[in-house]
Enzyme design. Structure first.
Site, PDB file in Angstrom:
ATOM      1  N   GLY A 160     -69.217  35.411 -44.758  1.00 46.14           N
ATOM      2  CA  GLY A 160     -68.736  35.714 -43.390  1.00 46.14           C
ATOM      3  C   GLY A 160     -68.227  34.368 -42.959  1.00 46.14           C
ATOM      4  O   GLY A 160     -67.748  33.525 -43.707  1.00 46.14           O
ATOM      5  N   ILE A 162     -69.675  31.639 -41.646  1.00 40.67           N
ATOM      6  CA  ILE A 162     -70.398  30.522 -41.778  1.00 40.67           C
ATOM      7  C   ILE A 162     -70.082  30.242 -43.297  1.00 40.67           C
ATOM      8  O   ILE A 162     -70.103  29.022 -44.008  1.00 40.67           O
ATOM      9  CB  ILE A 162     -71.832  30.794 -41.880  1.00 40.67           C
ATOM     10  CG1 ILE A 162     -72.056  30.798 -40.088  1.00 40.67           C
ATOM     11  CG2 ILE A 162     -72.568  29.482 -42.247  1.00 40.67           C
ATOM     12  CD1 ILE A 162     -73.432  31.287 -39.670  1.00 40.67           C
ATOM     13  N   ARG A 244     -81.722  33.481 -43.436  1.00 38.88           N
ATOM     14  CA  ARG A 244     -83.287  33.856 -42.715  1.00 38.88           C
ATOM     15  C   ARG A 244     -84.274  33.837 -44.067  1.00 38.88           C
ATOM     16  O   ARG A 244     -83.851  34.353 -44.960  1.00 38.88           O
ATOM     17  CB  ARG A 244     -83.285  35.151 -41.969  1.00 38.88           C
ATOM     18  CG  ARG A 244     -82.320  35.343 -40.790  1.00 38.88           C
ATOM     19  CD  ARG A 244     -83.018  34.693 -39.744  1.00 38.88           C
ATOM     20  NE  ARG A 244     -82.348  34.743 -38.515  1.00 38.88           N
ATOM     21  CZ  ARG A 244     -81.333  33.958 -37.983  1.00 38.88           C
ATOM     22  NH1 ARG A 244     -81.023  32.899 -38.838  1.00 38.88           N
ATOM     23  NH2 ARG A 244     -80.717  34.089 -36.861  1.00 38.88           N
ATOM     24  N   GLU A 273     -91.907  31.234 -39.358  1.00 38.44           N
ATOM     25  CA  GLU A 273     -91.404  29.699 -39.064  1.00 38.44           C
ATOM     26  C   GLU A 273     -92.194  29.475 -37.652  1.00 38.44           C
ATOM     27  O   GLU A 273     -92.314  30.030 -36.930  1.00 38.44           O
ATOM     28  CB  GLU A 273     -89.873  29.929 -38.473  1.00 38.44           C
ATOM     29  CG  GLU A 273     -88.914  29.796 -39.732  1.00 38.44           C
ATOM     30  CD  GLU A 273     -87.416  30.246 -39.331  1.00 38.44           C
ATOM     31  OE1 GLU A 273     -87.297  29.782 -38.196  1.00 38.44           O
ATOM     32  OE2 GLU A 273     -86.617  30.533 -40.211  1.00 38.44           O
ATOM     33  N   HIS A 292     -85.155  25.197 -38.880  1.00 37.75           N
ATOM     34  CA  HIS A 292     -84.353  26.114 -38.355  1.00 37.75           C
ATOM     35  C   HIS A 292     -83.416  25.500 -37.363  1.00 37.75           C
ATOM     36  O   HIS A 292     -83.282  25.645 -36.094  1.00 37.75           O
ATOM     37  CB  HIS A 292     -84.917  27.132 -37.824  1.00 37.75           C
ATOM     38  CG  HIS A 292     -83.965  28.410 -37.601  1.00 37.75           C
ATOM     39  ND1 HIS A 292     -84.485  30.044 -37.726  1.00 37.75           N
ATOM     40  CD2 HIS A 292     -82.766  28.663 -37.431  1.00 37.75           C
ATOM     41  CE1 HIS A 292     -83.532  30.714 -37.545  1.00 37.75           C
ATOM     42  NE2 HIS A 292     -82.069  29.975 -37.470  1.00 37.75           N
ATOM     43  N   ILE A 293     -82.479  24.455 -37.800  1.00 40.27           N
ATOM     44  CA  ILE A 293     -81.782  23.617 -36.816  1.00 40.27           C
ATOM     45  C   ILE A 293     -80.030  23.858 -37.339  1.00 40.27           C
ATOM     46  O   ILE A 293     -79.524  23.060 -36.969  1.00 40.27           O
ATOM     47  CB  ILE A 293     -82.149  22.188 -37.227  1.00 40.27           C
ATOM     48  CG1 ILE A 293     -81.778  21.621 -38.670  1.00 40.27           C
ATOM     49  CG2 ILE A 293     -83.360  22.049 -36.456  1.00 40.27           C
ATOM     50  CD1 ILE A 293     -82.068  20.352 -38.556  1.00 40.27           C
ATOM     51  N   GLY A 294     -79.879  25.092 -37.762  1.00 43.07           N
ATOM     52  CA  GLY A 294     -78.454  25.280 -37.983  1.00 43.07           C
ATOM     53  C   GLY A 294     -77.454  25.230 -36.952  1.00 43.07           C
ATOM     54  O   GLY A 294     -76.457  24.482 -37.048  1.00 43.07           O
TER      55      GLY A 294
HETATM   56  O1  LIG Z   1     -76.912  31.329 -35.236  1.00 41.69           O
HETATM   57  C1  LIG Z   1     -78.100  31.764 -36.060  1.00 41.69           C
HETATM   58  O2  LIG Z   1     -78.377  32.825 -35.949  1.00 41.69           O
HETATM   59  C2  LIG Z   1     -78.740  30.666 -36.687  1.00 41.69           C
HETATM   60  O3  LIG Z   1     -79.973  30.903 -37.151  1.00 41.69           O
HETATM   61  C3  LIG Z   1     -78.218  29.533 -36.936  1.00 41.69           C
HETATM   62  O4  LIG Z   1     -79.105  28.581 -37.742  1.00 41.69           O
END
Ligand SMILES: O=C(O)C(=O)CO
Length: 328
Positions: A160, A162, A244, A273, A292-294
């Site tokens: 996708g 990302i 995830r 988490e 979880h810091i995307g």
């Molecule tokens: O955008 C999201 O759903 C995320 O978890 C980014 O880390």
């Protein structure tokens, strides 16, 4: 909180690790009367008719049947991030409520983090830091090495926005790029990043030096990487998960990392988490973890907040909703 004549928006709260930061609260208040879950639960009768939108930040508040039933004026659930696994989309749609998310704001920072984890795991950056600051300078050896990234093969699961941005970044590292996706990308899109489609996930797993999970969590993708899939990977391979936690069978992953089935893992997401403090993943040297810091950059978080404001305002004004999530 704020001007009570403005449209009411339900938010989880302002305190604790999941609280909305002060700057964002100030900006939201320019448009909305923010009502916290705590205020709502204390005074449901008076506040419920005022609430036109739920602002979901960090997956909170939970939008369940009971909440939907108690909000007669609700028009939209505006959810920060790209992932939608915390929402029951069919349930929300059946209540006549719209959903919006922020896929564009999060794709670049999450792809950046994917590359950061890949590089950190390959070059053992966290271990290297520990060696560099250790009081025992003799701990370092000239024979302490990591894995090369340049020219290695990266398998991206989930192409996708990302996944595609990861491919763009990996190209700059001269990586060979494989990808597996429900739907094949257009040839010109593949060509632009030099990516090769693997119709079979098994092929991607067998051929990759780095496997990056960038796929959404759905009932179909839950447990996508289990014991069998890990055993197909090279013993020198690294698994990176920025999607995830439940995409991976975590017990199988621990075993694979402990027994050398794969070399290493780098995880921004786990289940649950945070992990319990005695979890084996926290003790393994060949694991790099982030909490979880995307999307956790100042720029992305501001863009996410602004995008949700736009979506809420559009829905309240009967206009097309930017980034509306449509049921497939
Ligand atoms: O955008 C999201 O759903 C995320 O978890 C980014 O880390």
């Amino acid at each position: 909180m704020g001007d009570q004549d403005l449209p009411g928006v339900l938010v989880s709260g302002f305190k604790g690790p999941h609280g909305i930061c002060e700057d964002h609260v100030r900006d939201l208040q320019k448009h909305f009367h923010l009502i916290t879950m705590e205020e709502f639960l204390e005074n449901k009768t008076q506040l419920a008719p005022k609430i036109r939108a739920v602002f979901v930040w960090g997956g909170r508040p939970a939008v369940d049947r009971e909440l939907l039933r108690s909000l007669p004026s609700l028009r939209i659930v505006a959810s920060a991030g790209a992932g939608l696994d915390h929402l029951d989309l069919a349930l929300i749609a059946s209540s006549g409520v719209k959903v919006a998310s922020t896929p564009h704001a999060v794709s670049s920072p999450t792809a950046d983090l994917g590359m950061a984890l890949l590089l950190a795991a390959a070059r053992r950056v966290v271990e290297g830091h520990q060696l560099a600051v250790s009081p025992d300078t003799e701990k370092f050896s000239i024979n302490w090495m990591g894995q090369g990234v340049t020219g290695a093969t990266l398998g991206i699961i989930g192409m996708g926005s990302i996944g595609y941005k990861i491919a763009q970044r990996a190209r700059a590292f001269e990586m060979k790029i494989l990808y597996h996706n429900r739907k094949r990308r257009k040839l010109e899109e593949e060509g632009a990043v030099g990516a090769t489609y693997c119709a079979r996930l098994d092929d991607l797993l067998q051929w990759s030096d780095f496997v990056m999970l960038a796929v959404s969590l759905t009932p179909q993708t839950q447990g996508l990487v289990g014991r069998r899939e890990l055993s197909l990977m090279k013993p020198s391979a690294t698994l990176i998960n920025i999607g995830r936690g439940p995409l991976v069978d975590q017990d199988a992953l621990v075993e694979a990392l402990q027994t050398g089935v794969i070399k290493a893992a780098a995880l921004d997401v786990t289940s649950p988490e945070p992990l319990p403090r005695d979890h084996p993943l926290l003790k393994l040297k060949n694991v790099t973890l982030t909490p979880h810091i995307g999307s956790a950059t100042h720029q992305a978080r501001r863009q996410m907040m602004e995008s949700l404001v736009e979506s809420i305002l559009a829905s309240l004004n009967g206009l097309p909703i930017p980034n509306e999530v449509l049921l497939e």
